[in-house]
Design a protein around this motif. Structure first.
Motif, PDB file in Angstrom:
ATOM      1  N   ALA A 152       0.836  -1.196   0.220  1.00 25.43           N
ATOM      2  CA  ALA A 152       0.035   0.135   0.180  1.00 25.43           C
ATOM      3  C   ALA A 152       0.709   1.101   0.002  1.00 25.43           C
ATOM      4  CB  ALA A 152      -0.983   0.001   1.069  1.00 25.43           C
ATOM      5  N   VAL A 153       0.442   2.107  -0.467  1.00 23.95           N
ATOM      6  CA  VAL A 153       1.130   3.711  -0.310  1.00 23.95           C
ATOM      7  C   VAL A 153       0.465   4.610   0.414  1.00 23.95           C
ATOM      8  CG1 VAL A 153       1.957   5.416  -2.089  1.00 23.95           C
ATOM      9  CG2 VAL A 153       2.063   3.134  -2.790  1.00 23.95           C
ATOM     10  N   THR A 154       1.175   5.302   1.018  1.00 26.18           N
ATOM     11  CA  THR A 154       0.456   6.248   2.043  1.00 26.18           C
ATOM     12  C   THR A 154      -0.033   7.444   1.158  1.00 26.18           C
ATOM     13  OG1 THR A 154       2.759   7.317   2.516  1.00 26.18           O
ATOM     14  CG2 THR A 154       1.845   5.691   3.976  1.00 26.18           C
ATOM     15  N   ASP A 155      -1.291   8.043   1.782  1.00 24.76           N
ATOM     16  CA  ASP A 155      -1.722   9.185   1.154  1.00 24.76           C
ATOM     17  C   ASP A 155      -1.002  10.400   1.289  1.00 24.76           C
ATOM     18  OD1 ASP A 155      -2.924   9.847   3.499  1.00 24.76           O
ATOM     19  OD2 ASP A 155      -4.725   9.346   2.940  1.00 24.76           O
ATOM     20  N   ALA A 156      -1.541  11.728   1.224  1.00 24.27           N
ATOM     21  CA  ALA A 156      -0.806  13.017   1.445  1.00 24.27           C
ATOM     22  C   ALA A 156      -0.908  13.171   3.051  1.00 24.27           C
ATOM     23  CB  ALA A 156      -1.591  14.064   0.944  1.00 24.27           C
ATOM     24  N   ARG A 157      -1.426  12.619   3.696  1.00 22.76           N
ATOM     25  CA  ARG A 157      -1.721  12.671   5.360  1.00 22.76           C
ATOM     26  C   ARG A 157      -0.774  11.543   5.941  1.00 22.76           C
ATOM     27  NH1 ARG A 157      -6.428  11.626   6.888  1.00 22.76           N
ATOM     28  NH2 ARG A 157      -6.851  10.521   4.643  1.00 22.76           N
ATOM     29  N   GLY A 158      -0.336  10.783   5.003  1.00 22.23           N
ATOM     30  CA  GLY A 158       0.606   9.659   5.735  1.00 22.23           C
ATOM     31  C   GLY A 158      -0.346   8.423   6.152  1.00 22.23           C
ATOM     32  N   ARG A 159      -1.379   8.266   5.793  1.00 20.14           N
ATOM     33  CA  ARG A 159      -2.370   7.099   5.855  1.00 20.14           C
ATOM     34  C   ARG A 159      -2.341   5.973   4.941  1.00 20.14           C
ATOM     35  NH1 ARG A 159      -4.703   7.397  11.278  1.00 20.14           N
ATOM     36  NH2 ARG A 159      -4.908   9.690  11.784  1.00 20.14           N
ATOM     37  N   TRP A 160      -2.294   4.864   5.430  1.00 17.61           N
ATOM     38  CA  TRP A 160      -2.553   3.693   4.326  1.00 17.61           C
ATOM     39  C   TRP A 160      -3.506   2.772   4.797  1.00 17.61           C
ATOM     40  CZ3 TRP A 160      -1.358  -1.043   6.254  1.00 17.61           C
ATOM     41  CH2 TRP A 160      -0.769  -1.231   7.329  1.00 17.61           C
ATOM     42  N   ILE A 161      -3.965   2.124   3.671  1.00 16.14           N
ATOM     43  CA  ILE A 161      -4.973   0.931   4.031  1.00 16.14           C
ATOM     44  C   ILE A 161      -4.659  -0.295   3.048  1.00 16.14           C
ATOM     45  CG2 ILE A 161      -7.431   0.005   3.941  1.00 16.14           C
ATOM     46  CD1 ILE A 161      -8.116   3.118   3.996  1.00 16.14           C
ATOM     47  N   ALA A 162      -4.630  -1.565   3.563  1.00  9.64           N
ATOM     48  CA  ALA A 162      -4.445  -2.927   2.656  1.00  9.64           C
ATOM     49  C   ALA A 162      -5.169  -3.854   3.071  1.00  9.64           C
ATOM     50  CB  ALA A 162      -2.960  -2.985   2.859  1.00  9.64           C
ATOM     51  N   VAL A 163      -5.800  -4.580   2.316  1.00 10.13           N
ATOM     52  CA  VAL A 163      -6.578  -5.613   2.558  1.00 10.13           C
ATOM     53  C   VAL A 163      -5.501  -6.902   2.892  1.00 10.13           C
ATOM     54  CG1 VAL A 163      -7.910  -7.547   1.442  1.00 10.13           C
ATOM     55  CG2 VAL A 163      -8.512  -5.294   1.095  1.00 10.13           C
ATOM     56  N   VAL A 164      -5.618  -7.434   4.016  1.00 15.00           N
ATOM     57  CA  VAL A 164      -4.556  -8.570   4.408  1.00 15.00           C
ATOM     58  C   VAL A 164      -4.690  -9.913   3.381  1.00 15.00           C
ATOM     59  CG1 VAL A 164      -3.910 -10.012   6.327  1.00 15.00           C
ATOM     60  CG2 VAL A 164      -4.824  -7.577   6.987  1.00 15.00           C
ATOM     61  N   PRO A 165      -3.507  -9.973   2.680  1.00 11.28           N
ATOM     62  CA  PRO A 165      -3.867 -11.271   1.837  1.00 11.28           C
ATOM     63  C   PRO A 165      -3.642 -12.382   2.152  1.00 11.28           C
ATOM     64  CG  PRO A 165      -1.481 -10.266   2.116  1.00 11.28           C
ATOM     65  CD  PRO A 165      -2.180  -9.503   2.853  1.00 11.28           C
ATOM     66  N   GLY A 166      -4.639 -13.314   1.628  1.00 12.50           N
ATOM     67  CA  GLY A 166      -4.625 -14.759   1.832  1.00 12.50           C
ATOM     68  C   GLY A 166      -5.239 -15.394   2.997  1.00 12.50           C
ATOM     69  N   VAL A 167      -5.965 -14.577   3.991  1.00 10.95           N
ATOM     70  CA  VAL A 167      -6.754 -15.160   5.106  1.00 10.95           C
ATOM     71  C   VAL A 167      -8.064 -14.333   5.260  1.00 10.95           C
ATOM     72  CG1 VAL A 167      -4.353 -15.235   6.299  1.00 10.95           C
ATOM     73  CG2 VAL A 167      -5.824 -13.231   6.514  1.00 10.95           C
ATOM     74  N   GLY A 168      -9.000 -15.168   5.999  1.00  7.69           N
ATOM     75  CA  GLY A 168     -10.152 -14.696   6.492  1.00  7.69           C
ATOM     76  C   GLY A 168      -9.922 -13.815   7.675  1.00  7.69           C
ATOM     77  N   ASP A 169     -11.093 -13.795   8.440  1.00  4.59           N
ATOM     78  CA  ASP A 169     -11.021 -13.197   9.576  1.00  4.59           C
ATOM     79  C   ASP A 169     -10.939 -14.210  10.654  1.00  4.59           C
ATOM     80  OD1 ASP A 169     -11.387 -11.610  11.778  1.00  4.59           O
ATOM     81  OD2 ASP A 169     -13.369 -10.677  11.313  1.00  4.59           O
ATOM     82  N   ILE A 170      -9.764 -14.411  10.763  1.00  2.00           N
ATOM     83  CA  ILE A 170      -9.186 -15.132  11.797  1.00  2.00           C
ATOM     84  C   ILE A 170      -7.932 -15.013  12.674  1.00  2.00           C
ATOM     85  CG2 ILE A 170      -9.976 -17.403  10.610  1.00  2.00           C
ATOM     86  CD1 ILE A 170      -7.167 -17.821   9.501  1.00  2.00           C
ATOM     87  N   SER A 171      -7.688 -15.406  13.745  1.00  4.20           N
ATOM     88  CA  SER A 171      -6.256 -15.030  14.418  1.00  4.20           C
ATOM     89  C   SER A 171      -5.300 -15.361  13.405  1.00  4.20           C
ATOM     90  CB  SER A 171      -6.268 -15.966  15.717  1.00  4.20           C
ATOM     91  OG  SER A 171      -4.759 -15.692  16.214  1.00  4.20           O
ATOM     92  N   VAL A 172      -4.300 -14.353  13.139  1.00  2.61           N
ATOM     93  CA  VAL A 172      -3.281 -14.568  12.362  1.00  2.61           C
ATOM     94  C   VAL A 172      -2.103 -13.384  12.638  1.00  2.61           C
ATOM     95  CG1 VAL A 172      -4.298 -12.657  10.611  1.00  2.61           C
ATOM     96  CG2 VAL A 172      -2.839 -14.547   9.744  1.00  2.61           C
ATOM     97  N   GLU A 173      -0.842 -13.913  12.056  1.00  2.46           N
ATOM     98  CA  GLU A 173       0.387 -13.026  12.303  1.00  2.46           C
ATOM     99  C   GLU A 173       0.443 -12.138  11.209  1.00  2.46           C
ATOM    100  OE1 GLU A 173       4.094 -13.891  14.560  1.00  2.46           O
ATOM    101  OE2 GLU A 173       4.676 -13.759  12.508  1.00  2.46           O
ATOM    102  N   ILE A 174       0.310 -10.594  11.406  1.00  2.00           N
ATOM    103  CA  ILE A 174       0.487  -9.706  10.396  1.00  2.00           C
ATOM    104  C   ILE A 174       1.820  -8.971  10.654  1.00  2.00           C
ATOM    105  CG2 ILE A 174      -0.809  -7.721   9.287  1.00  2.00           C
ATOM    106  CD1 ILE A 174      -3.311  -8.597  10.427  1.00  2.00           C
ATOM    107  N   GLY A 175       2.376  -8.956   9.384  1.00  2.00           N
ATOM    108  CA  GLY A 175       3.737  -8.235   9.450  1.00  2.00           C
ATOM    109  C   GLY A 175       3.804  -6.891   8.656  1.00  2.00           C
ATOM    110  N   VAL A 176       3.988  -5.943   9.472  1.00  2.00           N
ATOM    111  CA  VAL A 176       4.224  -4.393   8.950  1.00  2.00           C
ATOM    112  C   VAL A 176       5.471  -3.805   9.274  1.00  2.00           C
ATOM    113  CG1 VAL A 176       2.834  -2.296   8.642  1.00  2.00           C
ATOM    114  CG2 VAL A 176       1.776  -4.309   8.938  1.00  2.00           C
ATOM    115  N   GLY A 177       6.278  -3.119   8.398  1.00  2.00           N
ATOM    116  CA  GLY A 177       7.362  -2.531   8.839  1.00  2.00           C
ATOM    117  C   GLY A 177       8.117  -3.171   9.376  1.00  2.00           C
ATOM    118  N   GLY A 178       8.618  -4.656   8.988  1.00  2.00           N
ATOM    119  CA  GLY A 178       9.605  -5.428   9.773  1.00  2.00           C
ATOM    120  C   GLY A 178       9.182  -5.961  11.117  1.00  2.00           C
ATOM    121  N   ARG A 179       7.835  -5.565  11.480  1.00  4.87           N
ATOM    122  CA  ARG A 179       7.506  -6.267  12.913  1.00  4.87           C
ATOM    123  C   ARG A 179       6.256  -6.991  12.508  1.00  4.87           C
ATOM    124  NH1 ARG A 179       6.755  -0.952  16.479  1.00  4.87           N
ATOM    125  NH2 ARG A 179       6.398  -2.283  17.977  1.00  4.87           N
TER     126      ARG A 179
END
Length: 243
Positions: free
Chosen positions: A174-201
């Motif tokens: 995802a690319v941030t907008d002019a205010r520095g906000r970004w939105i992305a659909v989490v790939p490959g999973v449904g609404d379940i407990s899952v580990e999500i990686g963002v920014g190396g964390r």
């Protein structure tokens, strides 16, 4: 009813989260005059507990912030339409509804406000069918929203920055907008407990909880699951700032 955030090619079909600088939505008074419903612009935690909520409504309007426990706080908007509401510590953890009072009736705006944590360190706007908008500082991942079928992640970074969101071996950018906000659909999973990686964390989304009008601790953050209408649900999870 289903969240727009998981329909079709979800990201392209979704609107961006309701912006703090977007105008209030109108409500019609008994005399036919349209008045702006409340819009929350900022939340400032208070050292003694609770928070100061600032926003905008119709000039001179009576603004009410009501909680699930029946408690309500009220303030009048000034001649410019600006209002301030002082929220006590008892409101922390509740989902609060901003409303405008016209005569004896009230009309809610599209936003819901969540304040949580000792000292109100988490403040976020919940919008039905849209990604939540975190107002207070957070980690690389601001929030995760799910509707029982899929997940959307959102956060902040430098304007124009490209952010990678990972779930297992799947990655989406995802690319941030002019205010520095970004939105992305989490790939490959449904609404379940899952580990999500963002920014190396890595962040452990705990999955949906039972519907409630209060936030609960879950997965190293705050989670609230709300009933939207009928069988529709929306879970919003906010990892701790130091997660």
């Amino acid at each position: 009813m289903s969240l727009c955030l998981v329909l079709g090619p979800a990201l392209s079909a979704c609107r961006a989260p309701s912006r703090p600088d977007a105008g209030p939505e109108p409500a019609q008074a008994e005399d036919g005059v349209w008045m702006a419903t409340p819009r929350i612009a900022s939340v400032v935690p208070k050292a003694a507990g609770g928070a100061l909520v600032r926003g905008e409504a119709a000039p001179g309007a009576r603004v009410i912030l009501s909680g699930g426990d029946g408690a309500a706080m009220a303030a009048g908007a000034d001649s410019r339409g600006l209002f301030e509401l002082h929220i006590g510590a008892a409101a922390l953890g509740q989902v609060l509804t901003p409303e405008i009072q016209i005569g004896q009736s009230t009309t809610p705006g599209p936003q819901r406000l969540l304040l949580a944590g000792e000292g109100g360190e988490l403040a976020a706007l919940l919008i039905d069918g849209e990604p939540s908008l975190r107002l207070t500082p957070g980690p690389a991942l601001d929030a995760v929203d799910g509707d029982g079928r899929g997940l959307t992640a959102s956060g902040r970074a430098a304007p124009g920055e490209r952010v990678a969101v990972r779930a297992g071996s799947d990655v989406v950018h995802a690319v941030t907008d002019a205010r520095g906000r970004w939105i992305a659909v989490v790939p490959g999973v449904g609404d379940i407990s899952v580990e999500i990686g963002v920014g190396g964390r890595a962040f452990r989304y705990p999955g949906p909880g039972a519907p409630a009008d209060r936030a609960e601790r879950a997965g190293g953050g705050w989670r609230v699951t709300r009933v939207l209408s009928g069988a529709a649900r929306q879970t919003s999870w906010f990892p701790d700032e130091n997660a």
